[in-house]
Write a protein that holds these residues in place. Sequence first.
Motif, PDB file in Angstrom:
ATOM      1  N   MET A 142       0.851  -1.199   0.000  1.00 47.73           N
ATOM      2  CA  MET A 142       0.000   0.000   0.000  1.00 47.73           C
ATOM      3  C   MET A 142       0.887   1.250   0.000  1.00 47.73           C
ATOM      4  SD  MET A 142      -3.027   0.990   2.686  1.00 47.73           S
ATOM      5  CE  MET A 142      -3.931   2.510   2.480  1.00 47.73           C
ATOM      6  N   LYS A 143       0.610   2.145  -0.938  1.00 49.33           N
ATOM      7  CA  LYS A 143       1.419   3.354  -1.101  1.00 49.33           C
ATOM      8  C   LYS A 143       1.198   4.312   0.068  1.00 49.33           C
ATOM      9  CE  LYS A 143       2.502   6.929  -4.479  1.00 49.33           C
ATOM     10  NZ  LYS A 143       2.068   7.596  -5.720  1.00 49.33           N
ATOM     11  N   LYS A 144       2.334   4.837   0.604  1.00 47.41           N
ATOM     12  CA  LYS A 144       2.227   5.787   1.709  1.00 47.41           C
ATOM     13  C   LYS A 144       1.711   7.134   1.204  1.00 47.41           C
ATOM     14  CE  LYS A 144       5.784   4.041   4.842  1.00 47.41           C
ATOM     15  NZ  LYS A 144       7.042   4.369   5.531  1.00 47.41           N
ATOM     16  N   PRO A 145       0.916   7.838   2.020  1.00 43.34           N
ATOM     17  CA  PRO A 145       0.416   9.152   1.592  1.00 43.34           C
ATOM     18  C   PRO A 145       1.552  10.166   1.463  1.00 43.34           C
ATOM     19  CG  PRO A 145      -0.180   8.709   3.883  1.00 43.34           C
ATOM     20  CD  PRO A 145       0.386   7.445   3.333  1.00 43.34           C
ATOM     21  N   VAL A 146       1.401  11.041   0.494  1.00 45.34           N
ATOM     22  CA  VAL A 146       2.401  12.094   0.251  1.00 45.34           C
ATOM     23  C   VAL A 146       2.366  13.090   1.400  1.00 45.34           C
ATOM     24  CG1 VAL A 146       3.067  13.986  -1.288  1.00 45.34           C
ATOM     25  CG2 VAL A 146       2.214  11.828  -2.240  1.00 45.34           C
ATOM     26  N   THR A 147       3.541  13.523   1.856  1.00 43.33           N
ATOM     27  CA  THR A 147       3.609  14.469   2.973  1.00 43.33           C
ATOM     28  C   THR A 147       4.008  15.862   2.485  1.00 43.33           C
ATOM     29  OG1 THR A 147       5.939  14.040   3.429  1.00 43.33           O
ATOM     30  CG2 THR A 147       4.321  12.599   4.505  1.00 43.33           C
ATOM     31  N   ILE A 148       3.799  16.848   3.352  1.00 48.22           N
ATOM     32  CA  ILE A 148       4.187  18.228   3.048  1.00 48.22           C
ATOM     33  C   ILE A 148       5.709  18.318   2.897  1.00 48.22           C
ATOM     34  CG2 ILE A 148       4.314  20.575   4.020  1.00 48.22           C
ATOM     35  CD1 ILE A 148       1.527  20.169   5.166  1.00 48.22           C
ATOM     36  N   LYS A 149       6.432  17.520   3.685  1.00 51.47           N
ATOM     37  CA  LYS A 149       7.902  17.518   3.607  1.00 51.47           C
ATOM     38  C   LYS A 149       8.372  17.123   2.213  1.00 51.47           C
ATOM     39  CE  LYS A 149       9.343  16.708   8.395  1.00 51.47           C
ATOM     40  NZ  LYS A 149       9.963  15.762   9.342  1.00 51.47           N
ATOM     41  N   GLU A 150       7.699  16.133   1.614  1.00 52.75           N
ATOM     42  CA  GLU A 150       8.071  15.666   0.271  1.00 52.75           C
ATOM     43  C   GLU A 150       7.817  16.733  -0.782  1.00 52.75           C
ATOM     44  OE1 GLU A 150       7.441  10.832   0.501  1.00 52.75           O
ATOM     45  OE2 GLU A 150       5.667  12.114   0.524  1.00 52.75           O
ATOM     46  N   ILE A 151       6.709  17.457  -0.633  1.00 56.38           N
ATOM     47  CA  ILE A 151       6.402  18.560  -1.571  1.00 56.38           C
ATOM     48  C   ILE A 151       7.454  19.648  -1.421  1.00 56.38           C
ATOM     49  CG2 ILE A 151       4.711  20.342  -2.207  1.00 56.38           C
ATOM     50  CD1 ILE A 151       2.520  18.481  -1.103  1.00 56.38           C
ATOM     51  N   ALA A 152       7.801  19.955  -0.158  1.00 59.95           N
ATOM     52  CA  ALA A 152       8.800  20.994   0.121  1.00 59.95           C
ATOM     53  C   ALA A 152      10.150  20.645  -0.503  1.00 59.95           C
ATOM     54  CB  ALA A 152       8.936  21.180   1.630  1.00 59.95           C
ATOM     55  N   LYS A 153      10.541  19.358  -0.389  1.00 64.70           N
ATOM     56  CA  LYS A 153      11.818  18.899  -0.945  1.00 64.70           C
ATOM     57  C   LYS A 153      11.820  19.021  -2.464  1.00 64.70           C
ATOM     58  CE  LYS A 153      15.016  14.991  -0.679  1.00 64.70           C
ATOM     59  NZ  LYS A 153      15.211  13.590  -0.226  1.00 64.70           N
ATOM     60  N   LYS A 154      10.706  18.657  -3.071  1.00 61.59           N
ATOM     61  CA  LYS A 154      10.579  18.697  -4.533  1.00 61.59           C
ATOM     62  C   LYS A 154      10.692  20.121  -5.047  1.00 61.59           C
ATOM     63  CE  LYS A 154       9.228  15.851  -8.022  1.00 61.59           C
ATOM     64  NZ  LYS A 154       9.814  14.518  -8.283  1.00 61.59           N
ATOM     65  N   LEU A 155      10.144  21.080  -4.328  1.00 57.61           N
ATOM     66  CA  LEU A 155      10.131  22.481  -4.759  1.00 57.61           C
ATOM     67  C   LEU A 155      11.284  23.295  -4.150  1.00 57.61           C
ATOM     68  CD1 LEU A 155       6.289  23.199  -4.460  1.00 57.61           C
ATOM     69  CD2 LEU A 155       7.596  22.956  -6.573  1.00 57.61           C
ATOM     70  N   ASP A 156      12.077  22.637  -3.309  1.00 55.77           N
ATOM     71  CA  ASP A 156      13.185  23.314  -2.626  1.00 55.77           C
ATOM     72  C   ASP A 156      12.675  24.502  -1.804  1.00 55.77           C
ATOM     73  OD1 ASP A 156      15.799  23.576  -1.841  1.00 55.77           O
ATOM     74  OD2 ASP A 156      16.328  24.940  -3.493  1.00 55.77           O
ATOM     75  N   LEU A 157      11.598  24.244  -1.064  1.00 57.75           N
ATOM     76  CA  LEU A 157      11.009  25.260  -0.192  1.00 57.75           C
ATOM     77  C   LEU A 157      10.992  24.715   1.232  1.00 57.75           C
ATOM     78  CD1 LEU A 157       7.909  26.298  -2.338  1.00 57.75           C
ATOM     79  CD2 LEU A 157       9.962  27.685  -1.968  1.00 57.75           C
ATOM     80  N   SER A 158      10.789  25.581   2.219  1.00 58.69           N
ATOM     81  CA  SER A 158      10.718  25.139   3.617  1.00 58.69           C
ATOM     82  C   SER A 158       9.347  24.500   3.890  1.00 58.69           C
ATOM     83  CB  SER A 158      10.926  26.314   4.568  1.00 58.69           C
ATOM     84  OG  SER A 158       9.819  27.197   4.511  1.00 58.69           O
TER      85      SER A 158
END
Length: 340
Positions: free
Chosen positions: A1-17
Motif C-alpha cells: 500500500m502506497k504511503k500518503p504524500v507528505t508536506i515535507k516531500e512537496i517541500a523537498k521537490k520544490l526546494d522550499l521550507s
Amino acid sequence: MKKPVTIKEIAKKLDLSFSTVSRALHAHPSISLATQQRVKQMAVEMGYEPNQTAIFFQKGKTFTIGVILPELAEAFFAVAMSAIEDIAYKRNYTILLAQSHDDEEREKLLVEKLKTHRIDGLLVSVAKNTSNFEHFEQLKKSRIPTVFFDRIPPLKNIHYVACNIENGSVEAVNFLLKRGHRNIGLINGPTSLMASGQRKEGYIKALQKNRLKFDPSLVVNCDLTEEGTISALETLLNHKRKPTAIVTFNDYVSAFAVKHSLHKGVKVNEDIEFVSFANAPITDYMAFPPLASVEQFPAIQGQKAIDTLLDLIANKDGEEEQAFYKTVIEAELIERTKGS
C-alpha cells in the motif's frame, strides 16, 4: 500500500521550507499568490491529500455530530433523522448515528463511545427505560453540547426541543368527549418518560374542564411492546367502567390494541373508538386506524434540534453562563376522514 504524500516531500521537490509549503496550502496571506499556485499544482501532481485529523485538531473541531435514537425503524425517528442529516450535510458536518434500542445500558455505552470519537455535539432522544441520567451529566464536564428532542429526560438545566404533548392530549380527549364518550381510557407509556406524564396531565385537564371526575384506574401504563399493550388493554376491558373510547400512547400501541380487540370479538369503532399520537404512516395501512392522531412534527423537531446544537457548538467558547434553549412545538390533532 502506497504511503500518503507528505508536506515535507512537496517541500523537498520544490526546494522550499516546510512552513512555506504548509502556509501556501492554507492560502496564508504571507505567501505570494505565485508560490501558492506552484505549491498547489505540485500537491495535485504528487497526489497529496490533507490530513483531516490534523486540520480538525488545529481548528479544535471534528465537524462530527453524534445522534442517539431509540429506534430508527420507527417512522417518527426516521423522518427526524432525515431532517437532521439534510442540515448537517449543508453545514459540512458528518453524523455518527447510534440506536439505543430502548436499553439504558446500551445508551450509556453509546454516550461513552461517541465521546471517544471527539464529537462536537450530541443529539439525543432518550430510551424509554432510562431512569438514571448521570451519563448525560458527564457530557457537561466534557464540554460536549447536548440537545434532547422528543423524548426528554426529567432534568432541569438542559437544552431541548419537544412537542406540546399536554395540549395534544387535551385535544384528543376533547375530540372523544364531543363524540359522546364519557368513559375514556388511556393506555400510556412508561412512567420514566416525561411524555407519559404530559399525556396524563392533558387527559386529566380535559376531563376536569368538562366537569368529569378523573378515575386513575382508567389510566394504565405499559412498556410500549405488543405484550405490554395487550396487558394494559385487558385491564381496561375488564374494568367495571369499561371504556367506550381509548387514547393510546402512539400509533403502534393503537395498532396492537386494535389487533387484540378484534381478536377478543370487540367491534372497533362501535364498541370502542381509538385516538392516538404520532400520526405515523402506519395508520394508512391499518384496517381500523385511530379516528384521530396527534401530529408531533418530527421533521420540525429534528431541524430545530440540530439548529440549536450548531448554535451551541458555534458559541462553545463564549460566556460560561448561558440560557438553556427550551423549544416547544404545538401539537395538532389530525382527524381521519372516511376513506382516508
